[in-house]
Design a protein around this motif. Structure first.
Motif, PDB file in Angstrom:
ATOM      1  N   ILE A  71     -33.988 -37.840  10.136  1.00  0.00           N
ATOM      2  CA  ILE A  71     -34.194 -37.716  11.582  1.00  0.00           C
ATOM      3  C   ILE A  71     -35.653 -37.889  11.985  1.00  0.00           C
ATOM      4  CG2 ILE A  71     -32.104 -36.400  12.004  1.00  0.00           C
ATOM      5  CD1 ILE A  71     -33.811 -33.870  12.057  1.00  0.00           C
ATOM      6  N   ASP A  80     -44.036 -40.544  12.216  1.00  0.00           N
ATOM      7  CA  ASP A  80     -43.835 -39.443  13.168  1.00  0.00           C
ATOM      8  C   ASP A  80     -44.898 -38.372  12.953  1.00  0.00           C
ATOM      9  OD1 ASP A  80     -41.486 -40.442  14.454  1.00  0.00           O
ATOM     10  OD2 ASP A  80     -40.325 -39.889  12.683  1.00  0.00           O
ATOM     11  N   TYR A 120     -38.044 -30.121  17.556  1.00  0.00           N
ATOM     12  CA  TYR A 120     -37.377 -31.418  17.632  1.00  0.00           C
ATOM     13  C   TYR A 120     -36.131 -31.243  18.484  1.00  0.00           C
ATOM     14  CZ  TYR A 120     -34.684 -35.509  16.277  1.00  0.00           C
ATOM     15  OH  TYR A 120     -33.936 -36.661  16.294  1.00  0.00           O
ATOM     16  N   GLY A 125     -34.447 -36.667  20.967  1.00  0.00           N
ATOM     17  CA  GLY A 125     -35.249 -37.017  19.797  1.00  0.00           C
ATOM     18  C   GLY A 125     -36.735 -36.768  19.948  1.00  0.00           C
TER      19      GLY A 125
END
Length: 140
Positions: A71, A80, A120, A125
């Motif tokens: 994810i 990320d 999160y 997202g």
């Protein structure tokens, strides 16, 4: 016996082509959704220095079947904004992740900085910092 110890188990799963995590650290079940579990792969240089959280969805009618989805990815190509997730907690709408940048085995460009608690959001997202972790035992 394949699972007699960690070495025989590793040899057995490697022979079957199993997925290789870098360093599993924590897990959190999603309340109200049986069969959904998040896991924290803290990462280990050189393959995944910043680590990744995953979502497992198990088929409740056949627990030998399921899906695995990354994810977030702290490493390239995604990059990320998350470093070495350590602790997880799941709620209906969010996954909370605490980073651990102080571990001694981290590569220099990851070690240091302030560890954070990240939120999160499942519905869109989005990832955001909601707190910083103070390390009273260091001079940082």
């Amino acid at each position: 016996m394949e699972n007699a110890n960690d070495n025989t188990l590793k040899a057995a799963v490697t022979a079957r082509g199993a997925f290789k995590f870098d360093r599993l650290e924590d897990a959190a079940a999603l309340p109200g959704r049986d069969g959904t579990v998040f896991i924290a792969d803290t990462g280990k240089a050189p393959t995944a220095a910043r680590g990744r959280p995953y979502q497992f969805d198990f088929d409740l009618s056949d627990p030998m079947r399921g899906t695995l989805e990354m994810i977030l990815n702290g490493d390239l190509p995604d990059g990320d904004d998350i470093y070495n997730r350590d602790n997880l907690a799941a709620a209906e709408r969010v996954l909370m992740v605490q980073e651990d940048r102080a571990a001694t085995f981290r590569v220099p460009w990851v070690t240091g900085g302030t560890s954070r608690v990240m939120e999160y959001r499942f519905f869109d997202g989005q990832l955001r910092s909601v707190a910083r972790v103070t390390d009273f035992g260091s001079s940082r």
